[in-house]
Design an enzyme around this catalytic site. Structure first.
Site: not given
Ligand code: PMV
Length: 317
Positions: A105, A152
């Site tokens: 994450g 991200d």
């Molecule tokens: O990549 P992660 O595990 O930090 O997830 C990002 C956040 C989510 O909302 C779960 C996915 C997204 O694409 O926004």
């Protein structure tokens, strides 16, 4: 030709993960203590077009074209060659090091993409701006994460706190007072694709209930933005607690994350929640600066495999 190095930070999502995929707002900040680094060197004795990749953190050592076509590095090179209208690169050696744990994450995939895109484009003399780097990194996210919101790649490419709504221009956040976060890793690996897919299935089964949870998360993210802009970061603590409860109901927490969240609060954090896709990975806890070390220690004693203390600096947005 001298070596070219490019870096990209990790990230945490402060508010609104998952709901952001369904059009609700979310807030994310970069974490500069962890980084992906891409170093490119020319390979004067190799044939033009040959690319040797060395990524010791993920045990990868390979010629680019020996990797499957669906591999993220193949996609990255293809995207950048299209973008720059290049049919053949000079022979290269690409080394990737990352201190960002994978499937936790913290944005490891997007950070590697951003660092590699920057390194290659600089190496060939056409450095891409943040906007293009962000857009190309999003293409890679789509291949790996199914239906990513784009938060991200955006927070990592711009390396600034952001307020993000999918499909809209993102906004830089004005942070009026700095605040401190402790990030704690549950040690449970959780690929984003699986967590996001699970939420989609549950949402399809009961859209009304899930839309209501996403709306509640949206209201929290909006309130949090106000508190950050007004310089009242302590108010984020209760909002984090509420957001964590919603994430539990969405079905993306797990006993290890709940345990860390409870431990952080017991140790004096102002609030805590899971961060990112969940079902493993990391939690974040808001603390007073002078309590951060105690909270981090308590989290390590109750099972965190790693903690990071980071501060979100004041910025004009
Ligand atoms: O990549 P992660 O595990 O930090 O997830 C990002 C956040 C989510 O909302 C779960 C996915 C997204 O694409 O926004």
């Amino acid at each position: 030709m001298p070596a070219i190095t490019a870096r990209a930070p990790g990230k945490v999502i402060l508010f609104g993960e998952h709901a952001v995929i369904y059009g609700r707002p979310a807030i994310a900040v970069p974490v500069t203590q962890i980084q992906a680094k891409a170093t490119l060197l020319g390979a004067p004795f190799a044939l033009a077009g040959q690319v040797w990749i060395y990524a010791p953190d993920v045990n990868l050592q390979s010629d680019l074209y020996q990797l499957p076509e669906s591999h993220s590095f193949r996609i990255l090179f293809q995207l950048i060659m299209q973008e720059l209208n290049i049919s053949r690169l000079p022979a290269l050696r690409l080394r990737i090091n990352s201190s960002i744990p994978v499937a936790a994450g913290l944005g490891s995939g997007a950070a590697v993409s951003v660092a590699v895109l920057r390194a290659i484009s600089s190496f060939v003399g056409h450095p891409l701006n943040d906007e293009r780097v962000c857009a190309l990194a999003y293409q890679v996210e789509k291949v790996y994460h199914g239906t990513p919101s784009g938060i991200d790649n955006t927070v990592i490419a711009y390396a600034r706190p952001i307020y993000f709504v999918k499909g809209q221009p993102f906004e830089l956040l004005r942070v009026s007072q700095p605040f401190t976060l402790v990030i704690a890793d549950s040690g449970v690996k959780s690929p984003t694709l699986a967590a996001v897919g699970g939420v989609r299935t549950r949402w399809q089964t009961d859209p009304a209930a899930f839309d209501s949870l996403f709306d509640q998360a949206a209201a929290i993210a909006r309130e949090a933005r106000l508190m950050i802009e007004k310089g009242l970061p302590d108010q984020l603590g209760p909002l984090m607690d509420e957001n964590h409860k919603i994430l539990q109901q969405i079905g993306v927490s797990c006993p290890e994350l709940d345990h860390l969240v409870a431990s952080a609060r017991q140790a004096g954090a102002l609030g805590a929640k899971l961060s990112g896709a969940g079902q493993g990975g990391n939690i974040i806890a808001l603390t007073n600066q002078d309590k951060a070390v105690d909270v981090a220690r308590a989290l390590e004693q109750t099972g965190a495999t790693r903690t990071i203390i980071t501060s979100v600096a004041s910025s004009n947005g």
